[in-house]
Motif scaffolding. Structure first.
Motif, PDB file in Angstrom:
ATOM      1  N   LYS A  18     -16.648  -3.017  50.922  1.00 32.00           N
ATOM      2  CA  LYS A  18     -17.119  -2.017  49.973  1.00 32.00           C
ATOM      3  C   LYS A  18     -17.394  -0.711  50.686  1.00 32.00           C
ATOM      4  CE  LYS A  18     -20.376  -1.786  46.097  1.00 32.00           C
ATOM      5  NZ  LYS A  18     -21.480  -2.502  45.426  1.00 32.00           N
ATOM      6  N   LEU A  19     -16.954   0.399  50.102  1.00 24.29           N
ATOM      7  CA  LEU A  19     -17.146   1.718  50.682  1.00 24.29           C
ATOM      8  C   LEU A  19     -18.348   2.421  50.060  1.00 24.29           C
ATOM      9  CD1 LEU A  19     -13.436   2.961  50.697  1.00 24.29           C
ATOM     10  CD2 LEU A  19     -14.766   2.227  52.677  1.00 24.29           C
ATOM     11  N   VAL A  20     -18.958   3.315  50.808  1.00 24.77           N
ATOM     12  CA  VAL A  20     -20.045   4.132  50.281  1.00 24.77           C
ATOM     13  C   VAL A  20     -19.475   5.089  49.238  1.00 24.77           C
ATOM     14  CG1 VAL A  20     -21.783   5.877  50.853  1.00 24.77           C
ATOM     15  CG2 VAL A  20     -21.340   3.975  52.435  1.00 24.77           C
ATOM     16  N   HIS A  21     -20.139   5.173  48.100  1.00 21.96           N
ATOM     17  CA  HIS A  21     -19.660   6.031  47.017  1.00 21.96           C
ATOM     18  C   HIS A  21     -19.680   7.491  47.445  1.00 21.96           C
ATOM     19  CE1 HIS A  21     -19.451   7.921  43.023  1.00 21.96           C
ATOM     20  NE2 HIS A  21     -18.902   6.794  42.630  1.00 21.96           N
ATOM     21  N   GLN A  22     -18.551   8.165  47.226  1.00 21.18           N
ATOM     22  CA  GLN A  22     -18.413   9.575  47.588  1.00 21.18           C
ATOM     23  C   GLN A  22     -18.497  10.456  46.335  1.00 21.18           C
ATOM     24  OE1 GLN A  22     -18.186  10.559  50.852  1.00 21.18           O
ATOM     25  NE2 GLN A  22     -18.448   8.373  51.309  1.00 21.18           N
ATOM     26  N   PRO A  23     -18.919  11.713  46.493  1.00 21.89           N
ATOM     27  CA  PRO A  23     -19.048  12.607  45.328  1.00 21.89           C
ATOM     28  C   PRO A  23     -17.766  12.740  44.520  1.00 21.89           C
ATOM     29  CG  PRO A  23     -20.089  13.579  47.251  1.00 21.89           C
ATOM     30  CD  PRO A  23     -19.376  12.353  47.736  1.00 21.89           C
ATOM     31  N   GLU A  24     -16.597  12.668  45.187  1.00 23.94           N
ATOM     32  CA  GLU A  24     -15.332  12.827  44.470  1.00 23.94           C
ATOM     33  C   GLU A  24     -14.886  11.547  43.760  1.00 23.94           C
ATOM     34  OE1 GLU A  24     -14.274  12.056  48.868  1.00 23.94           O
ATOM     35  OE2 GLU A  24     -15.783  13.176  47.721  1.00 23.94           O
ATOM     36  N   ASP A  25     -15.534  10.415  44.016  1.00 25.27           N
ATOM     37  CA  ASP A  25     -15.188   9.158  43.348  1.00 25.27           C
ATOM     38  C   ASP A  25     -15.670   9.187  41.901  1.00 25.27           C
ATOM     39  OD1 ASP A  25     -14.194   8.233  45.764  1.00 25.27           O
ATOM     40  OD2 ASP A  25     -16.046   7.180  46.304  1.00 25.27           O
ATOM     41  N   PRO A  26     -14.933   8.540  40.979  1.00 24.50           N
ATOM     42  CA  PRO A  26     -15.435   8.437  39.600  1.00 24.50           C
ATOM     43  C   PRO A  26     -16.810   7.791  39.580  1.00 24.50           C
ATOM     44  CG  PRO A  26     -13.152   7.708  39.736  1.00 24.50           C
ATOM     45  CD  PRO A  26     -13.611   7.911  41.147  1.00 24.50           C
ATOM     46  N   ALA A  27     -17.665   8.257  38.694  1.00 24.75           N
ATOM     47  CA  ALA A  27     -19.064   7.814  38.678  1.00 24.75           C
ATOM     48  C   ALA A  27     -19.209   6.314  38.477  1.00 24.75           C
ATOM     49  CB  ALA A  27     -19.822   8.570  37.591  1.00 24.75           C
ATOM     50  N   ASN A  28     -18.317   5.728  37.684  1.00 25.66           N
ATOM     51  CA  ASN A  28     -18.441   4.305  37.364  1.00 25.66           C
ATOM     52  C   ASN A  28     -17.508   3.428  38.190  1.00 25.66           C
ATOM     53  OD1 ASN A  28     -16.054   5.134  36.250  1.00 25.66           O
ATOM     54  ND2 ASN A  28     -16.424   4.259  34.219  1.00 25.66           N
ATOM     55  N   ALA A  29     -16.956   3.956  39.284  1.00 23.23           N
ATOM     56  CA  ALA A  29     -15.997   3.202  40.097  1.00 23.23           C
ATOM     57  C   ALA A  29     -16.630   2.668  41.361  1.00 23.23           C
ATOM     58  CB  ALA A  29     -14.807   4.088  40.456  1.00 23.23           C
ATOM     59  N   ILE A  30     -16.100   1.542  41.819  1.00 23.21           N
ATOM     60  CA  ILE A  30     -16.453   0.975  43.115  1.00 23.21           C
ATOM     61  C   ILE A  30     -15.197   1.000  43.980  1.00 23.21           C
ATOM     62  CG2 ILE A  30     -17.183  -1.124  44.327  1.00 23.21           C
ATOM     63  CD1 ILE A  30     -18.865  -1.811  41.864  1.00 23.21           C
ATOM     64  N   MET A  31     -15.320   1.513  45.187  1.00 29.02           N
ATOM     65  CA  MET A  31     -14.192   1.658  46.101  1.00 29.02           C
ATOM     66  C   MET A  31     -14.295   0.623  47.214  1.00 29.02           C
ATOM     67  SD  MET A  31     -12.802   4.245  44.542  1.00 29.02           S
ATOM     68  CE  MET A  31     -11.454   4.625  45.689  1.00 29.02           C
ATOM     69  N   LEU A  32     -13.149   0.030  47.569  1.00 30.17           N
ATOM     70  CA  LEU A  32     -13.102  -0.983  48.623  1.00 30.17           C
ATOM     71  C   LEU A  32     -11.906  -0.715  49.516  1.00 30.17           C
ATOM     72  CD1 LEU A  32     -13.443  -2.780  45.609  1.00 30.17           C
ATOM     73  CD2 LEU A  32     -14.719  -4.089  47.299  1.00 30.17           C
ATOM     74  N   GLU A  33     -11.915  -1.313  50.700  1.00 25.99           N
ATOM     75  CA  GLU A  33     -10.804  -1.103  51.621  1.00 25.99           C
ATOM     76  C   GLU A  33     -10.544  -2.359  52.444  1.00 25.99           C
ATOM     77  OE1 GLU A  33     -11.566   1.879  54.555  1.00 25.99           O
ATOM     78  OE2 GLU A  33     -13.308   0.838  55.393  1.00 25.99           O
ATOM     79  N   LYS A  34      -9.347  -2.377  53.028  1.00 30.02           N
ATOM     80  CA  LYS A  34      -8.951  -3.428  53.963  1.00 30.02           C
ATOM     81  C   LYS A  34      -7.814  -2.873  54.807  1.00 30.02           C
ATOM     82  CE  LYS A  34      -6.782  -8.029  54.112  1.00 30.02           C
ATOM     83  NZ  LYS A  34      -6.248  -9.158  53.303  1.00 30.02           N
ATOM     84  N   GLU A  35      -7.723  -3.299  56.054  1.00 29.61           N
ATOM     85  CA  GLU A  35      -6.614  -2.867  56.906  1.00 29.61           C
ATOM     86  C   GLU A  35      -6.102  -4.044  57.712  1.00 29.61           C
ATOM     87  OE1 GLU A  35      -5.682   0.405  60.429  1.00 29.61           O
ATOM     88  OE2 GLU A  35      -7.070   0.922  58.806  1.00 29.61           O
ATOM     89  N   THR A  36      -4.784  -4.157  57.772  1.00 26.32           N
ATOM     90  CA  THR A  36      -4.134  -5.148  58.627  1.00 26.32           C
ATOM     91  C   THR A  36      -3.218  -4.392  59.586  1.00 26.32           C
ATOM     92  OG1 THR A  36      -2.136  -5.481  57.288  1.00 26.32           O
ATOM     93  CG2 THR A  36      -4.099  -6.709  56.630  1.00 26.32           C
ATOM     94  N   ALA A  37      -2.480  -5.117  60.401  1.00 22.67           N
ATOM     95  CA  ALA A  37      -1.565  -4.477  61.341  1.00 22.67           C
ATOM     96  C   ALA A  37      -0.446  -3.728  60.622  1.00 22.67           C
ATOM     97  CB  ALA A  37      -0.976  -5.522  62.287  1.00 22.67           C
ATOM     98  N   GLN A  38      -0.167  -4.097  59.366  1.00 22.00           N
ATOM     99  CA  GLN A  38       0.958  -3.496  58.651  1.00 22.00           C
ATOM    100  C   GLN A  38       0.562  -2.778  57.363  1.00 22.00           C
ATOM    101  OE1 GLN A  38       4.077  -6.399  58.029  1.00 22.00           O
ATOM    102  NE2 GLN A  38       3.829  -7.244  60.074  1.00 22.00           N
ATOM    103  N   ALA A  39      -0.700  -2.860  56.969  1.00 16.88           N
ATOM    104  CA  ALA A  39      -1.096  -2.300  55.678  1.00 16.88           C
ATOM    105  C   ALA A  39      -2.473  -1.659  55.735  1.00 16.88           C
ATOM    106  CB  ALA A  39      -1.086  -3.387  54.610  1.00 16.88           C
ATOM    107  N   GLU A  40      -2.562  -0.505  55.088  1.00 18.86           N
ATOM    108  CA  GLU A  40      -3.837   0.172  54.853  1.00 18.86           C
ATOM    109  C   GLU A  40      -4.075   0.117  53.349  1.00 18.86           C
ATOM    110  OE1 GLU A  40      -5.258   4.052  56.941  1.00 18.86           O
ATOM    111  OE2 GLU A  40      -4.289   4.626  55.055  1.00 18.86           O
TER     112      GLU A  40
END
Length: 200
Positions: A18-40
């Motif tokens: 889970k990512l920290v909510h940023q001002p430019e993110d939609p107010a009701n959205a949750i952002m997440l991330e993952k990275e592998t050797a071949q994918a961001e």
């Protein structure tokens, strides 16, 4: 990972951070991330309603809409609809887009209805970006395809062989090759679809 939006609930794989909510993110959205050797991978989860809802009973309408909107740098990979393990309606599309540098980004848009007559769905939108040594999946499968007789065209739209617009799907992007390239961004996108269907 469990997420709640008012009356909506969603289970997600635990390997997403889970990512920290940023001002430019939609107010009701949750952002997440993952990275592998071949994918961001970047994931946005939010409730959608009204004209943002996809036609759960008409995947062909999604195919038609994508066909009508693709440009020379985009192409349709997959559209499908079905039911999750708890019998919730879901529908999704995967579209690829050529990156400005090298490789592809596969864009997943998936919606899950909490109940049949609901007017709000949970939307999972993901950007699965190819990083590192790009094009290996295409090259390896292309060598195999080239050695086969009557292998069919390398580039072809998955739903209409007469459709020639945009950046057409190629043979290496078929789901049958995901197990051979488990870290590829397209394999990761389909893995997320299966995880959402199996846990919600």
């Amino acid at each position: 990972m469990n997420l709640d939006f008012q009356n909506l609930h969603l289970n997600l794989p635990d390997d997403l951070q889970k990512l920290v909510h940023q001002p430019e993110d939609p107010a009701n959205a949750i952002m997440l991330e993952k990275e592998t050797a071949q994918a961001e991978i970047l994931i946005k989860v939010q409730p959608v309603s009204g004209d943002q809802l996809m036609p759960f009973d008409d995947p062909q309408a999604v195919v038609d809409a994508i066909h009508a909107s693709v440009n020379d740098r985009q192409g349709l990979i997959e559209v499908d609809a079905g039911y999750t393990v708890s019998n919730k309606d879901f529908i999704y599309s995967i579209v690829k887009s050529r990156q400005s540098s090298t490789g592809m980004v596969y864009i997943l848009t998936l919606q899950i209805l909490e109940k049949v007559d609901a007017d709000t769905a949970v939307e999972v939108q993901g950007w699965f970006r190819e990083i590192g040594s790009t094009g290996a999946r295409d090259a390896l499968v292309h060598d195999q395809w080239a050695a086969e007789e009557n292998a069919g065209p390398w580039f072809e739209d998955p739903y209409d062989p007469d459709f020639k617009e945009g950046l057409l799907m190629n043979q290496s992007e078929a789901e049958a090759f995901d197990n051979f390239f488990p870290l590829h961004p397209l394999s990761e996108a389909r893995r997320l679809i299966n995880a959402l269907a199996d846990t919600n």
